[in-house]
Design a protein around this motif. Structure first.
Motif, PDB file in Angstrom:
ATOM      1  N   ALA A  58       0.579  -0.472   8.949  1.00  0.00           N
ATOM      2  CA  ALA A  58       1.725   0.180   8.308  1.00  0.00           C
ATOM      3  C   ALA A  58       1.284   1.564   7.856  1.00  0.00           C
ATOM      4  N   PHE A  59       2.152   2.530   8.016  1.00  0.00           N
ATOM      5  CA  PHE A  59       1.801   3.912   7.713  1.00  0.00           C
ATOM      6  C   PHE A  59       2.658   4.447   6.568  1.00  0.00           C
ATOM      7  N   LEU A  60       2.083   5.391   5.851  1.00  0.00           N
ATOM      8  CA  LEU A  60       2.735   5.962   4.670  1.00  0.00           C
ATOM      9  C   LEU A  60       2.651   7.475   4.758  1.00  0.00           C
ATOM     10  N   HIS A  61       3.810   8.132   4.821  1.00  0.00           N
ATOM     11  CA  HIS A  61       3.813   9.595   4.858  1.00  0.00           C
ATOM     12  C   HIS A  61       3.335  10.135   3.520  1.00  0.00           C
ATOM     13  N   VAL A  62       2.606  11.246   3.580  1.00  0.00           N
ATOM     14  CA  VAL A  62       2.001  11.781   2.356  1.00  0.00           C
ATOM     15  C   VAL A  62       3.062  12.158   1.323  1.00  0.00           C
ATOM     16  N   ALA A  63       4.237  12.616   1.779  1.00  0.00           N
ATOM     17  CA  ALA A  63       5.308  12.946   0.829  1.00  0.00           C
ATOM     18  C   ALA A  63       5.809  11.692   0.130  1.00  0.00           C
ATOM     19  N   ARG A  81       0.137  -4.580 -12.424  1.00  0.00           N
ATOM     20  CA  ARG A  81       0.474  -5.353 -11.223  1.00  0.00           C
ATOM     21  C   ARG A  81       0.161  -4.540  -9.977  1.00  0.00           C
ATOM     22  N   PRO A  82      -0.481  -5.147  -8.970  1.00  0.00           N
ATOM     23  CA  PRO A  82      -0.750  -4.423  -7.723  1.00  0.00           C
ATOM     24  C   PRO A  82       0.541  -4.092  -6.981  1.00  0.00           C
ATOM     25  N   VAL A  83       0.657  -2.868  -6.538  1.00  0.00           N
ATOM     26  CA  VAL A  83       1.835  -2.423  -5.801  1.00  0.00           C
ATOM     27  C   VAL A  83       1.379  -1.918  -4.439  1.00  0.00           C
ATOM     28  N   ASN A  84       1.864  -2.561  -3.378  1.00  0.00           N
ATOM     29  CA  ASN A  84       1.578  -2.092  -2.023  1.00  0.00           C
ATOM     30  C   ASN A  84       2.549  -0.960  -1.688  1.00  0.00           C
ATOM     31  N   LEU A  85       1.993   0.222  -1.442  1.00  0.00           N
ATOM     32  CA  LEU A  85       2.819   1.384  -1.160  1.00  0.00           C
ATOM     33  C   LEU A  85       2.669   1.721   0.322  1.00  0.00           C
ATOM     34  N   GLY A  86       3.713   1.441   1.083  1.00  0.00           N
ATOM     35  CA  GLY A  86       3.618   1.664   2.518  1.00  0.00           C
ATOM     36  C   GLY A  86       4.970   1.883   3.140  1.00  0.00           C
ATOM     37  N   GLY A  87       4.954   1.980   4.482  1.00  0.00           N
ATOM     38  CA  GLY A  87       6.191   2.159   5.209  1.00  0.00           C
ATOM     39  C   GLY A  87       6.956   0.854   5.319  1.00  0.00           C
TER      40      GLY A  87
END
Length: 210
Positions: A58-63, A81-87
């Motif tokens: 999974a990819f995450l744009h820098v913006a 709490r752990p938060v998965n930040l992704g696309g």
């Protein structure tokens, strides 16, 4: 560790796990799959896909990463709490290579290679290569973990029973800690006062003699 800062000490803390970053100014020297693929495609070189290319990322744009970090830090309900930040979608690496070739509008070939053919022995070492190391059987490991957790449960129940009956060492421990801090401080101040008094007496005698 970060969760402990919040749950045990009340320090505002957030845990963010960003997925694979993507966006401007990425360089292939980082080894990240997307800039490596883009660089190869623009040069007309082969895009190397490891193994069968079925791995998903999974990819995450820098913006989105910048905005997501700020939004997470503004949410009190997410503290500790752990938060998965992704696309929103995971992409197969083989499909990603085809998408990059299409976006770059080149005819760069896509080739597949086994991981050990790319990295050699750097990532192929296993425990049997380490002299004297023998891992515990997973069944023994699970039994050991279960036993220790059961012991912890018994200790917690015993402590809860003592505290419910008024048998707790909390105030006594607090008193002992306070004494351990207060006694040295009193002794130190007494020594300082005695020394200051002696110095004042010497100065006063000298003044009187002079």
């Amino acid at each position: 560790m970060v969760a402990g800062l919040f749950f045990d000490f009340g320090i505002p803390s957030w845990i963010v796990r960003p997925f694979n970053m993507a966006g401007p100014r990425q360089r292939p020297q980082t080894g990240l799959v997307l800039p490596v693929f883009v660089n190869a495609a623009l040069r007309g070189e082969p895009l190397v896909v490891h193994d069968d290319g079925e791995q998903r990322r999974a990819f995450l744009h820098v913006a989105d990463a910048a905005e997501g970090l700020l939004l997470v830090m503004q949410s009190r309900s997410l503290q500790g709490r752990p938060v998965n930040l992704g696309g929103s979608e995971a992409v197969q690496i083989g499909k990603l290579a085809r998408m990059v070739v299409e976006a770059a509008k080149t005819s760069a070939p896509i080739v597949t290679k086994p991981s050990n053919a790319v990295y050699g022995d750097r990532f192929a070492a296993t425990y049997d290569c380490v002299s004297g190391y023998r891992p515990i059987d997973h069944r023994d490991g699970m039994a050991c973990a279960a036993k220790h957790q059961a012991d912890d449960h018994r200790l917690h129940r015993a402590y809860a029973h003592r505290t419910s009956n008024g048998l707790t060492l909390g105030p006594l421990v607090t008193l002992i800690g306070a004494l351990l801090i207060a006694v040295p401080c009193v002794w130190l101040f007494a020594r300082l006062a005695k020394r200051i008094g002696a110095v004042s007496k010497v100065k006063g005698d000298r003044w009187h003699i002079g």
